[in-house]
Each structure stands twice: as C-alpha cells, then as structure tokens.
Design a protein around this motif. Sequence first.
Motif, PDB file in Angstrom:
ATOM      1  N   SER A 141       0.826  -1.216   0.000  1.00 29.92           N
ATOM      2  CA  SER A 141       0.000   0.000   0.000  1.00 29.92           C
ATOM      3  C   SER A 141       0.857   1.262   0.000  1.00 29.92           C
ATOM      4  O   SER A 141       2.056   1.213   0.253  1.00 29.92           O
ATOM      5  N   LYS A 190      -3.272  -3.664   0.238  1.00 23.03           N
ATOM      6  CA  LYS A 190      -3.854  -2.808  -0.810  1.00 23.03           C
ATOM      7  C   LYS A 190      -5.080  -3.466  -1.456  1.00 23.03           C
ATOM      8  O   LYS A 190      -5.929  -2.784  -2.013  1.00 23.03           O
ATOM      9  N   ALA A 364      -2.359   7.709   1.042  1.00 23.69           N
ATOM     10  CA  ALA A 364      -3.106   6.965   0.030  1.00 23.69           C
ATOM     11  C   ALA A 364      -3.998   7.912  -0.768  1.00 23.69           C
ATOM     12  O   ALA A 364      -4.185   7.738  -1.973  1.00 23.69           O
TER      13      ALA A 364
END
Length: 574
Positions: A141, A190, A364
């Motif tokens: 991620s 992720k 993110a």
Amino acid sequence: LVKITINGQEMQVPETITILEAANRANIRIPTLCHLDLHDLKLVNKTASCRVCTVELKGRNSLVPACVTQVDEGMIIRTDSHRAINARRIAVELLLSNHPNECFTCPKNLECELQALAKELGVREIKWHGEKMHYDKDLSSDAIVKDPNKCIMCRRCETMCNEIQTCGILSAMGRGFKAIVGPAFNIPMKDSSCTYCGQCVAVCPTAALTEVNHTDKVWEALSDPDKHVVVQVAPAIRVAIGELFGMEPGTIVTGKLATALKNMGFDAVFDTDFAADLTIMEEASELIHRIEHGGKLPILTSCCPAWVKFIEHQFPELLDVPSTCKSPHIMLGVIAKTYYAEKIGIDPDKIVVVSVMPCIAKKAEAARPELTKDYHNNVDIVVTTREFAAMLKEAGIDFKNLPDSDFDNPLGESTGASVIFGTTGGVIEAAVRTAYEWMTGEELKDVELHQLRGMEGIREGTVKIKEMDIKIGIAHGLGNARKLLEDIRDGKSHYHAIEIMACPGGCIGGGGQPYHHGNEEIVRKRQQAIYNEDRNKALRKSHENPEILKLYKEYLGEPYGEKAHDLLHTHYEA
Ligand code: HC1
Ligand code: SF4
C-alpha cells in the motif's frame, strides 16, 4: 466490596475489578504490553496473550495475569516478589527470542513498548535461540507497512480495527507459532478494504504496523535545484508536534513550525489552514445549494480520506451523499500548481507539494488516480507528524528554542474557523459560521458553537438559520460513522449536515500523530489547544480571510462556480 492485600497494603475494592485496576488505584505499577484500555472509546483489549502483567497470589501459590484476573475476598497479591518479576522477565525474553534483533534500524526505535519493557524488566540477554518467524513485509500500500516478523500477537490492532472502526480488516490467522495478524487469507493490504485510517498503527506496541516512510523523497526534492518545493502543515500538527520535542501536550507551536520549515530550505511555507478556509467557501456553498435546490441531504463532510474510503467500500449506494469538495491539503496542492504557479511565473511541473499531516490515509489519498491525473499531481509527498519530527531531528534543528515566524503568502493566511478543522466537530462548526452569515445576511455574534463540541463519539446539535432548524450530526471513529450511515441508508436520518472523521478525536488523534501510548488525556489537551488557537485569531470565519477573497476575485470567480468545480471538487468510486 472485597478486601484484598496488595504488596502488604490492605484495601477495599469492588469485586468486579481486575488486579490490574486495583493496583492502579493503589498507585502500584504493573507493566503491561498487550493490554490496552481506552476509556473514551470504551475499548479494552483483554487478550492476556503476553503475560507481562504476571503477579503472584500468595496463599494460592500461583502466578496470574493481572489484566484479566478479578479480585477476590482475601486475595493477597504481590506484584514485586522475585517470582512475579522473574515470570514477567521470562515473558519478555520469550517474546524477544522470536523477534528480529534490529532495534537500531527499526522505525519504532525508542518508541517501542517491547523495547521499553526489556529495559524496565532488566532483560540482559536473549536466553532462547530457536526457530524464528520469517515473513515478507507487506509493502503493497501507499500508506501502511505490515511487518509480521515484529508482531507479538497482542491483537490490539485487531480490537481497534474491528470493534472501534468496524472495518474488520485485521484478524488472527493460523495457530501457535504460525499465528499472524492480517487481512483475511493474508491478502496484501492494498487489496483489502482497509481505509488506511492508521488507528491500528496508533495502537501497535511494536513496528508490526507503521506508516510508509516518505522522508527521503522530501530530502531528495529539497536538494534538487530544479524543483520549487512547497510545504503545507495541517491544523492538527501545531498542537501535537511539540510533544516529540519534550514540550507539554497541548503546546501550540505554529510560529516555530513556520520557522523550522523555512530553515529546512522549503521554497514556500504554506498553511493547510488557508485551504481549510477555501474548503468552507465551497462546502458551505454546496450545503446552501442543496438546501435551496432540494439536493441530497444530509450532506457529509469529505475532508477525511479514511472516511471517504470507508463509505466507498462499505456504503457504495451512498456515494452521492458526501460533499464533492476535495480535502483541504489537496485543494492547496491544486492552487499551488495553478494560481500560485502563475503568480510567481514558474512551470507547475517544477513545483513539488509536500503535505505534513497527522494522518496516514492522506498518503493513500494523495496517490488516488483521480487526484493525480490533473493539475500536475495535486500533492506529491505526504509525511506524518512523526516523520516530520524525525526530519527536524535529522537536520539538527533545535525546535523547542526556535523563534516564531509567519507562513508565506498568498497561501498562508487563515482564520480561526480553519484551525478547528483539526478536532472532531470543527469542520461543521466552521461551515455553520459561514453558512449562517451567508443565509441570513446577519453577523453571527457568538462564533463558538459549544453544542457541537466535545468527545462523545456521536453528537448532534441544532442551529437556527432564518426560519430553519438546521440539524447537525457529528461522528468520529468509523464505528460511530457506520451508525449514522445506516440511518441514512434506511431513510431514518433527520440531519441536514454531518461531519465524519475516521479517527477518534478527529485529526488531533490521527494515525500519524505522536504516539499517546493509551493516554487519552493527551488528545483532550490537543483539542483544548485547537480551541485556544481559534480564540487567538483576529478573524474567525472562513469567508473573512482576505487572501481567500483575493483568490476568488483574481482567479476562481464565484464559490461553487465553474472554475472552482473544476479545480476543487472530485468524485467517489465504489
Ligand atoms: Fe486534517 Fe484536514 S482537518 S483532514 O484531520 O480537512 O490530516 O489537521 O489537514 O486536508 O485542514 C488531517 C488535520 C487536515 C485536510 C484540513
Ligand atoms: Fe483497520 Fe484502519 Fe488499520 Fe486499515 S488502517 S487495518 S481500517 S485500523
């Protein structure tokens, strides 16, 4: 009540409490590791898996974990006997025997609770050398690194993720030596429905869960002579980062932050607060537009990226409910690469925008495809409060003793309304300050809307605007958000506007903030500091920010108009 004796001290305590709670009342410290008791959140992690709180029961000749053993009439407890201390040390030694010996290079070095316990309990050697765990780190991620080798199976993250955030991402898998914590079937983070709220990181005692470190990217940008590096700091940083330099929780260090950033060599030092004011111009306009044109109500605030992920994953049928406003730091990135770039006559591709955020999910968010494709990558790099403090230390900056300075203009001016974005309830309070004046044409005399303040997980208030009672809901923590969303889905919500923040306390309790190690008082002090900072501001309503008014006049046109839509609004995807 029952009578017990603890280290020779007689006391009467309710029979429902544990030995650990009784010891706390007597000011006797029993070390703990897996245990976590967050009173405000009603979170108690009681796995009793680490046995670090072992105490001796005299007369019964037994060793028991204090965190789960209830007191009993006549109990004689020794927390300080040789046998108890030895048992605790062995518990830590056993954990260390299956733990990587890499404290020097560990992201949690000197912040690790296991390391601190090894010191406290006088561990001087690792006596057992057998098989060790070997797992790959999950680097999938943009936000969170999961290193199962450092997991001690305390399961605090699991309790946080499942009970408080109700995301259900982390749970224990496998048995015995092979047990690990991770998403179901151990898929990469992720590919899970993780919101990247970072609350699991906030409670992990070791470095099994940490943020992805982006500090090197910032140093690289700063050393590149072709780049014009712009930095912005979130509202919640100024009331928390001082803690990492030995200052009291709740110390406001806004001026020192601006000076530190200038000393580090950033080309422009801007304030996310400026963009929070900009957000209010758009969000209050959107609220009024929805009220006056029969649009979708309630409107939900959209500045918390973990919350946005949560609604995308969990309530895909409600994606027309959140405001379409980009979050403030993303707005600042866009404005830096358009308006500011034009103003100083620089190619926007040369601008690097760095956001210093209390939040892991912002990493993110900045990488979301729709937020990177236009405007030259709205925001390029996000570092957390902790990462940024580490950079200051690397640079040898004596933060505590820095003089104050101001942020640079044009994107550095802000009002009190923007500062309160950093706490639960603040975004909606700021929006009401503006919506009230716009809708009534009258001055809002008392800008402090105390009915919207506090730390209760779900709160509500009503503000009379003209003849209308505007009903407002507030939730922080995703489990609380879920309740309000279920009401909307079931047609039972009576609110006009709702503020949601994924982290308990809002950004002041963000996953990237200094670790509070279970001391919730620290988060309350940060909240107080936020309100004090608002009170100290000359201007306290977003629509009074002169630089914001100039931005609309010179560049954007009308709030919620075409250009503003193009630059400052976004969409959501399931
Ligand atoms: Fe927050 Fe926000 S308040 S989301 O918590 O809307 O991170 O502080 O910067 O963007 O302003 C965070 C804080 C922050 C944004 C603003
Ligand atoms: Fe759960 Fe939040 Fe951690 Fe993701 S970041 S695993 S949602 S607690």
